[in-house]
Write a protein that holds these residues in place. Sequence first.
Motif, PDB file in Angstrom:
ATOM      1  N   MET D  45      61.632 -45.184  39.973  1.00 13.60           N
ATOM      2  CA  MET D  45      60.284 -45.049  39.411  1.00 13.60           C
ATOM      3  C   MET D  45      59.220 -45.079  40.505  1.00 13.60           C
ATOM      4  SD  MET D  45      60.072 -47.192  35.926  1.00 13.60           S
ATOM      5  CE  MET D  45      60.846 -46.603  34.430  1.00 13.60           C
ATOM      6  N   LEU D  46      59.318 -46.070  41.374  1.00 18.23           N
ATOM      7  CA  LEU D  46      58.304 -46.224  42.425  1.00 18.23           C
ATOM      8  C   LEU D  46      58.270 -45.002  43.335  1.00 18.23           C
ATOM      9  CD1 LEU D  46      58.729 -49.975  43.418  1.00 18.23           C
ATOM     10  CD2 LEU D  46      56.877 -48.947  42.117  1.00 18.23           C
ATOM     11  N   ASP D  53      55.068 -43.944  47.413  1.00 19.25           N
ATOM     12  CA  ASP D  53      56.127 -43.385  48.257  1.00 19.25           C
ATOM     13  C   ASP D  53      55.620 -43.124  49.672  1.00 19.25           C
ATOM     14  OD1 ASP D  53      58.773 -42.363  48.642  1.00 19.25           O
ATOM     15  OD2 ASP D  53      57.905 -40.351  48.654  1.00 19.25           O
ATOM     16  N   LYS D  54      54.370 -42.681  49.799  1.00 16.53           N
ATOM     17  CA  LYS D  54      53.797 -42.378  51.112  1.00 16.53           C
ATOM     18  C   LYS D  54      53.752 -43.632  51.973  1.00 16.53           C
ATOM     19  CE  LYS D  54      49.551 -41.080  51.308  1.00 16.53           C
ATOM     20  NZ  LYS D  54      48.351 -40.427  50.727  1.00 16.53           N
ATOM     21  N   VAL D  61      63.780 -46.024  51.089  1.00 14.84           N
ATOM     22  CA  VAL D  61      65.035 -45.448  51.566  1.00 14.84           C
ATOM     23  C   VAL D  61      66.045 -46.558  51.870  1.00 14.84           C
ATOM     24  CG1 VAL D  61      66.128 -44.170  53.456  1.00 14.84           C
ATOM     25  CG2 VAL D  61      63.991 -43.331  52.437  1.00 14.84           C
ATOM     26  N   PHE D  62      65.567 -47.607  52.524  1.00 14.84           N
ATOM     27  CA  PHE D  62      66.417 -48.747  52.849  1.00 14.84           C
ATOM     28  C   PHE D  62      66.975 -49.392  51.574  1.00 14.84           C
ATOM     29  CE2 PHE D  62      66.778 -53.362  53.512  1.00 14.84           C
ATOM     30  CZ  PHE D  62      67.802 -53.368  54.449  1.00 14.84           C
ATOM     31  N   ALA D  63      66.074 -49.633  50.619  1.00 14.33           N
ATOM     32  CA  ALA D  63      66.474 -50.262  49.351  1.00 14.33           C
ATOM     33  C   ALA D  63      67.503 -49.397  48.627  1.00 14.33           C
ATOM     34  CB  ALA D  63      65.244 -50.485  48.472  1.00 14.33           C
TER      35      ALA D  63
END
Lengths: 287, 287, 287, 287
Positions: D45-46, D53-54, D61-63
Amino acid sequence: MHDNQPKKNWRAKLHEIIYEADTPAGKLFDVILLIAIIASIVFVMLESIKEFDKDYHYFLVFAEWVITIIFSIEYILRIISVKKPFKYIFSFYGIIDLLSTIPMYLSLIFAGTQVLIALRALRLLRVFRILKLARYVGASNLLANSLKASRAKIFVFLFAVLIVSVIFGTVMYFIEGEPSGFTSIPVSVYWCIVTLTTVGFGDIAPITPLGQFIAALIMILGYGIIAVPTGIVSAEYMSQTKGRVPQAPLHTEVDMNTEVCPNCSAQRHKDKAKFCYNCGHLLNPHS
Amino acid sequence: MHDNQPKKNWRAKLHEIIYEADTPAGKLFDVILLIAIIASIVFVMLESIKEFDKDYHYFLVFAEWVITIIFSIEYILRIISVKKPFKYIFSFYGIIDLLSTIPMYLSLIFAGTQVLIALRALRLLRVFRILKLARYVGASNLLANSLKASRAKIFVFLFAVLIVSVIFGTVMYFIEGEPSGFTSIPVSVYWCIVTLTTVGFGDIAPITPLGQFIAALIMILGYGIIAVPTGIVSAEYMSQTKGRVPQAPLHTEVDMNTEVCPNCSAQRHKDKAKFCYNCGHLLNPHS
Amino acid sequence: MHDNQPKKNWRAKLHEIIYEADTPAGKLFDVILLIAIIASIVFVMLESIKEFDKDYHYFLVFAEWVITIIFSIEYILRIISVKKPFKYIFSFYGIIDLLSTIPMYLSLIFAGTQVLIALRALRLLRVFRILKLARYVGASNLLANSLKASRAKIFVFLFAVLIVSVIFGTVMYFIEGEPSGFTSIPVSVYWCIVTLTTVGFGDIAPITPLGQFIAALIMILGYGIIAVPTGIVSAEYMSQTKGRVPQAPLHTEVDMNTEVCPNCSAQRHKDKAKFCYNCGHLLNPHS
Amino acid sequence: MHDNQPKKNWRAKLHEIIYEADTPAGKLFDVILLIAIIASIVFVMLESIKEFDKDYHYFLVFAEWVITIIFSIEYILRIISVKKPFKYIFSFYGIIDLLSTIPMYLSLIFAGTQVLIALRALRLLRVFRILKLARYVGASNLLANSLKASRAKIFVFLFAVLIVSVIFGTVMYFIEGEPSGFTSIPVSVYWCIVTLTTVGFGDIAPITPLGQFIAALIMILGYGIIAVPTGIVSAEYMSQTKGRVPQAPLHTEVDMNTEVCPNCSAQRHKDKAKFCYNCGHLLNPHS
């Protein structure tokens, strides 16, 4: 079944295939008809989409002709397979079946106008014919009976909704007036029905504090009275179920078949019936 | 009926025609009145449509006068046909009937203003008079009783809806503020009622993530609590039906007629009653 | 009542007036408090309307101070009339009562900010206090019990609604994307809840054929599943009513009074109770 | 429990932890998995929110990688802990579990496209796995049974809604046409469903008097027929409850546990069962 009918003439066979759904041939006929009806609806829909019609115009015209010819053949077969063709021709389905075929023939004479497309849309009504197949006859009977039993109460309810809409609609017209879109009393009444049924398009909406206050009242009223038809149907449905189950479970589903009298077109014969309950004519026994 | 009433005076006859619906003349009177009332509503509506009023202004004025005169005659007849006219004049329907006639007479004195049209809209309330005809009296009684029995619970429910709306409306005002259209707390409360009742106009809608989250909560709450009045009415209706059916099926529909006592205007007499249950006055026997 | 209490001290009398509603003085206190609470809500609302606040700013400030002082006095009286004041102070209503008074005092120190108005809105929660008066306690108990009994099922239902919303919301985000207003998955999920609950604001609406098709599915789903909570509450409510009526009709309404223990603040004592069921402390007998 | 199993091999222990929820270790595993699933949904969602996202792209990406690795380990453990791994791999949940892990691995090979995010959204379906935990199994069974019992009737109802929508949608297309937004028959049918289900977005709304009149009819129809599914579910639910309660109250909730056979993966074993009811394999006895 060891019935004493030596041979069946072609008309009786045709009648069995077209009007009934208990034999393999009858089922096949119904399935083909069902596909043709749904296809005809889909083609009417696709034709109304400008972009699609532009690209596939000739395909759609061709498909329309195929369906028109199928429906025409079906119409002629229906007429010749019943003994009293005029009764069929002037029945509700007879007229619908005729109207399903003529628009394309008329388009040969006149230029294809909007009205002819609208006529073609009448084919939709043929969908009801399929309901006869009704694998779920028992379920739909129960629903229909519940609705029939609560008809009078639902009529009272709808009448009350209408009166409330007319009164509040008139009130809102005088409070809000043209700036908010309440341009006339009929439009206000329309808005009131939109609000009372909790649809709420929002193309017309009150902007004055008093108008918003009354709108809130209408909404809460609508929110409250939706309980009334629900309560009615719920209670009737429950009493329908109660009365039915202990006495003879699902007997409406067991007793009937899809036979149609070849003489008088009466439907809903008992499963083992040999003669029409309406005119006494011999029914087609199933092989 | 071989009743021993030698002759009926004109007032009793008039009373029977106007106030009752069991005789042919009474039915005819009610039907004419019904048409006049509906026509008057339609004319008020048509007059509010600018384009229509411009073209048919003189026809509408003429029609208004015809209806005003019909209602005036009816009003006078009602007064002279009851024994206690003042009781009728100051009753709810008496006042409505008077208000139905005066706007046009007032328009002779004053210039036709908006207010007079609004007054004319009061004629709508006359519609309730027709409900007396109520072929469906039994059904509407049942509904009315169900609603009456669940009154207290529906009050509690509406009070809860109101408190929820006020609290969430205030919260939304502080979260969303003016950019989204939540210009003041009353407007926010109005929006909250619009949302809670699932109407959802969309003229005001949250745009901040937090506002949308709370709006979603309100919607799910509204979606859930709509079950409460439905459950209440459903249960009350069912208990009403249960109590009624086994004892004397449909007796409320059978027993009553539409006679009205010419002396005290009491309604709902038993079908064969000869004397008023309220004042003992002789009722009009039907021929 | 010939009770053997020779005289009642002022604190017991005060407790009776403030915490109970069975005596004339107690009723008067509750009515005054009710008016003050509603007035305070109305003033908070009016203050949020820009035009009104501009014209009547000083009146509103004055009215706010009057209400603040009334609530302050009430708060102090409540503290001194109970034997264990800290229990009251740290109870839910104690905190609400305190929060109802402090915003205006804080506004003397700090400049009147938005946050203080928001704090003042907390007074709304005082409305719940009035529910105690509850002439309709029986009705609201029945409702509360029905909801409590169907809690687990409603939880399952809401969880299902949420999962459906998240899944369809995500699907719609990929189908519709930004041009139609589906700017992110959370916004899409919000739209899905708006649609599923049949609210339908229309600020976000699908424009692609596939999006509209899925939207139609969501709507029909929402239209269908609204039946689930209704059926649950309806059934629970009915079983609540059934269990209650034959055994001891309306006993919950008969047995309780509005007394509150002066020692431990326990509520819902039996009507004739002399001692608190919770701590054994002597209750205030009614004169 | 004094069972005579001397020692448990690691695979049986693993199976117990992963597939069951009655032991502390099993509960812990389920809770961690639940958190991982919800976290993965939140991250999807986020990521769809542009601004977020910016700013937090690398964190997201890590998560994603952390969750992908957790799910990968879980997937491998599930395969090695059952005796018939292929049965699990090709089961519904097996495929979902695999699809939950591969998008990130694919993003190493291909550039991260929209499609991969969409695939990641499939993780949502893993939520259903948690339902197994179902503290409220009894409640959800009751709901599911009610819905299953009323399936045929709801199908008939939805079919009726669809036919009504197609007919009225076609009618509205010819009445309103393009100026009001009824650009094609499919769009009109979509509008009709929006209106019939009382959603009412308002992006398309009739503007001609005749169109508004028919729209009002559709709304009142929709308002009335919402009663039908409610009545159905209500009645079915009530009969489900009636049949259940007097015989063995809540026995479905008492009898079952969350054990899963390590051999054939059959679920819903009785609480004290030692052998699988399906394949006769020894179940993991709880310590």
